[in-house]
Design a protein around this motif. Structure first.
Motif, PDB file in Angstrom:
ATOM      1  N   VAL A 109      34.113  84.204   0.148  1.00 12.23           N
ATOM      2  CA  VAL A 109      35.135  84.520  -1.412  1.00 12.23           C
ATOM      3  C   VAL A 109      34.885  85.811  -1.311  1.00 12.23           C
ATOM      4  O   VAL A 109      33.884  86.537  -1.521  1.00 12.23           O
ATOM      5  CB  VAL A 109      34.198  83.685  -2.269  1.00 12.23           C
ATOM      6  CG1 VAL A 109      34.858  83.733  -3.591  1.00 12.23           C
ATOM      7  CG2 VAL A 109      34.150  82.009  -1.806  1.00 12.23           C
ATOM      8  N   VAL A 135      39.051  83.409   0.986  1.00  7.97           N
ATOM      9  CA  VAL A 135      39.832  83.178  -0.206  1.00  7.97           C
ATOM     10  C   VAL A 135      39.583  84.596  -0.892  1.00  7.97           C
ATOM     11  O   VAL A 135      38.439  84.895  -0.902  1.00  7.97           O
ATOM     12  CB  VAL A 135      39.735  81.896  -0.901  1.00  7.97           C
ATOM     13  CG1 VAL A 135      39.965  80.553   0.111  1.00  7.97           C
ATOM     14  CG2 VAL A 135      38.215  81.668  -1.181  1.00  7.97           C
ATOM     15  N   GLN A 153      48.306  88.810  -4.962  1.00  8.38           N
ATOM     16  CA  GLN A 153      48.511  88.565  -3.405  1.00  8.38           C
ATOM     17  C   GLN A 153      49.472  89.628  -3.026  1.00  8.38           C
ATOM     18  O   GLN A 153      49.012  90.393  -1.837  1.00  8.38           O
ATOM     19  CB  GLN A 153      49.380  87.371  -3.167  1.00  8.38           C
ATOM     20  CG  GLN A 153      49.446  86.893  -1.743  1.00  8.38           C
ATOM     21  CD  GLN A 153      49.178  85.484  -1.509  1.00  8.38           C
ATOM     22  OE1 GLN A 153      49.481  84.492  -2.422  1.00  8.38           O
ATOM     23  NE2 GLN A 153      48.641  85.157  -0.414  1.00  8.38           N
ATOM     24  N   VAL A 162      46.609  83.120   2.884  1.00  7.52           N
ATOM     25  CA  VAL A 162      45.349  83.074   2.235  1.00  7.52           C
ATOM     26  C   VAL A 162      45.514  82.930   0.724  1.00  7.52           C
ATOM     27  O   VAL A 162      46.169  83.327  -0.129  1.00  7.52           O
ATOM     28  CB  VAL A 162      44.767  84.838   2.295  1.00  7.52           C
ATOM     29  CG1 VAL A 162      43.375  84.783   1.464  1.00  7.52           C
ATOM     30  CG2 VAL A 162      44.658  85.243   3.800  1.00  7.52           C
ATOM     31  N   PRO A 163      44.685  81.676   0.431  1.00  2.00           N
ATOM     32  CA  PRO A 163      44.632  81.226  -1.139  1.00  2.00           C
ATOM     33  C   PRO A 163      43.868  82.296  -1.858  1.00  2.00           C
ATOM     34  O   PRO A 163      43.076  83.001  -1.654  1.00  2.00           O
ATOM     35  CB  PRO A 163      43.540  80.250  -1.108  1.00  2.00           C
ATOM     36  CG  PRO A 163      43.319  79.657   0.545  1.00  2.00           C
ATOM     37  CD  PRO A 163      43.666  81.045   1.155  1.00  2.00           C
ATOM     38  N   ARG A 181      38.316  75.280  -2.246  1.00  2.00           N
ATOM     39  CA  ARG A 181      39.411  75.911  -1.569  1.00  2.00           C
ATOM     40  C   ARG A 181      38.987  76.666  -0.428  1.00  2.00           C
ATOM     41  O   ARG A 181      39.728  76.688   0.568  1.00  2.00           O
ATOM     42  CB  ARG A 181      40.238  76.898  -2.380  1.00  2.00           C
ATOM     43  CG  ARG A 181      40.798  76.094  -3.805  1.00  2.00           C
ATOM     44  CD  ARG A 181      42.066  75.473  -3.267  1.00  2.00           C
ATOM     45  NE  ARG A 181      43.146  76.404  -2.773  1.00  2.00           N
ATOM     46  CZ  ARG A 181      43.794  77.081  -3.419  1.00  2.00           C
ATOM     47  NH1 ARG A 181      43.922  76.842  -4.916  1.00  2.00           N
ATOM     48  NH2 ARG A 181      44.884  77.694  -3.066  1.00  2.00           N
ATOM     49  N   LEU A 182      37.687  77.406  -0.390  1.00  2.52           N
ATOM     50  CA  LEU A 182      37.687  78.123   0.607  1.00  2.52           C
ATOM     51  C   LEU A 182      37.234  76.919   2.013  1.00  2.52           C
ATOM     52  O   LEU A 182      37.676  77.296   3.199  1.00  2.52           O
ATOM     53  CB  LEU A 182      36.191  78.722   0.584  1.00  2.52           C
ATOM     54  CG  LEU A 182      35.548  79.417   1.807  1.00  2.52           C
ATOM     55  CD1 LEU A 182      36.411  80.371   2.499  1.00  2.52           C
ATOM     56  CD2 LEU A 182      34.163  80.027   1.464  1.00  2.52           C
ATOM     57  N   TYR A 185      40.640  75.531   3.332  1.00  2.93           N
ATOM     58  CA  TYR A 185      41.309  76.824   3.947  1.00  2.93           C
ATOM     59  C   TYR A 185      40.558  76.823   5.577  1.00  2.93           C
ATOM     60  O   TYR A 185      41.180  76.856   6.341  1.00  2.93           O
ATOM     61  CB  TYR A 185      41.175  77.755   3.142  1.00  2.93           C
ATOM     62  CG  TYR A 185      41.926  79.151   4.008  1.00  2.93           C
ATOM     63  CD1 TYR A 185      43.223  78.919   4.287  1.00  2.93           C
ATOM     64  CD2 TYR A 185      41.678  80.405   4.286  1.00  2.93           C
ATOM     65  CE1 TYR A 185      44.042  79.898   4.953  1.00  2.93           C
ATOM     66  CE2 TYR A 185      42.191  81.198   4.719  1.00  2.93           C
ATOM     67  CZ  TYR A 185      43.466  81.275   5.128  1.00  2.93           C
ATOM     68  OH  TYR A 185      44.140  82.104   5.711  1.00  2.93           O
TER      69      TYR A 185
END
Lengths: 228, 125
Positions: A109, A135, A153, A162-163, A181-182, A185
């Motif tokens: 992260v 992320v 972004q 990439v979120p 989320r990580l 992904y």
């Protein structure tokens, strides 16, 4: 010797998650928010010739500095997993330390503060270069101007994959969502690539990043994409 | 201009000397231990063995008596640098006071099955 001799020794598989980012961006807070144990400071002594140092009194003729990492953990008993969280200093002179940490990790992260967005460039670059899933989590400080995920972004020039997540490092639910989320992904990337190969991420274009619109105190002078 | 707020601090010389004493002047552990390598107390330790341990080793044993712990966590709890902790743990493994926790190999964080399980666990927290 046999397994399970000790009554309560369930074999837990340990997995690493890195929390990286610039100074004061909320790494310690984030680790503290999600860790089931009181977060610990783990230190490593580095032998270095570059930093300002003292000589050790007749002990060694090497010079050393100490670098601190935040450590926390989350045990998922039903899955027999333990997630080990490492908050690491986001300076490129500690990259050799990250190398060891990134190896075998789920991913990272990268914490970002929109007031000082350039602080997270080196971390982004590091994980992009090594194909480590990451992320970007924007810790929304109360005093900072709010940007959209898209604005962030494009300012970091991230691969659109990439979120980018807006969150509050002090809030358990919010922080938990970032970790979810990580892992999602990382799973996507792992299913996409063949088991034997690393996830192929596009290398970043070697151009300076444009600045965010107005309000941002961050200076984007110079080229953030420094060669290793 | 660099800012020095994030500079690592310099350890005191006295603390350095204590660490030096702790490892007998060694700078490398005999065993390959990573930050996430986990150890636990060997089952059925003789009290005489436990009595002979130095304060740091006794503290490690106490920490790892109930559950396996990682090198990173032990270092943090002892307040001793990672490298020094590794040397200490390496010795305790050699003298069979500690044993490696299961599973012995470091997990691969890109294994889809492990990631699925981690996801399931995180969602149900």
């Amino acid at each position: 010797m046999k397994a399970f001799e000790a009554s309560d020794d369930i074999p837990l598989t340990a997995l690493k998650i890195l929390i990286a980012g610039g100074f004061g961006v909320g790494k310690t807070t984030m680790v503290a928010t999600v860790s089931e144990i009181e977060p610990l400071t783990t230190e490593e002594i580095l032998t270095t010739a570059s930093a300002a140092t003292d000589s050790l009194v007749g002990v060694e003729n090497k010079t050393t500095t100490t670098v601190s990492m935040d450590f926390g953990r989350i045990t998922l008993w039903r899955q027999q997993l333990q997630l080990l969280l490492f908050g690491t200093p986001g300076q490129d002179r500690f990259w050799f330390m990250w190398d060891d940490l990134a190896l075998g990790s789920i991913g990272a992260v990268v914490l970002a503060d929109t007031r000082r967005l350039d602080d997270c460039f080196s971390a982004v670059e590091f994980f992009e270069d090594r194909g480590v899933p990451f992320v970007v989590a924007v810790n929304e400080f109360d005093t900072a101007h709010r940007y959209t995920a898209e604005e962030v972004q494009s300012a970091i020039e991230l691969n659109p994959d990439v979120p980018v997540i807006m969150f509050d490092a002090r809030a358990p639910f919010s922080t938990q969502q970032v970790l979810i989320r990580l892992v999602e992904y990382a799973l996507t990337l792992s299913l996409r690539s063949s088991p034997a190969s690393e996830p192929a991420l596009e290398p970043p274009a070697p151009t300076p990043s444009p600045s965010l619109p107005s309000a941002s105190a961050a200076s984007f002078d110079g080229n953030p994409h420094r060669a290793l | 201009m660099p800012d020095f707020t994030d500079e690592p601090w310099l350890a005191e010389d006295t603390a350095q000397l204590r660490l030096y004493a702790l490892t007998g002047g060694r700078t490398r552990p005999a065993r390959a231990l990573g930050l996430v390598s986990r150890v636990r107390a060997a089952p059925g330790l003789a009290p005489s063995t436990v009595d002979r341990l130095g304060p740091e080793s006794a503290q490690v044993l106490e920490l790892c008596g109930r559950e396996p712990r990682s090198v990173a966590e032990i270092a943090g709890r002892l307040g001793v640098p990672v490298q020094v902790t590794k040397i200490l743990l390496s010795d305790l493994l050699d003298s069979h006071v500690l044993v490696p926790a299961l599973p012995p190999r470091e997990a691969d964080g890109s294994d889809p099955l492990l990631l699925e399980a981690a996801l399931e666990g995180l969602r149900s927290l």
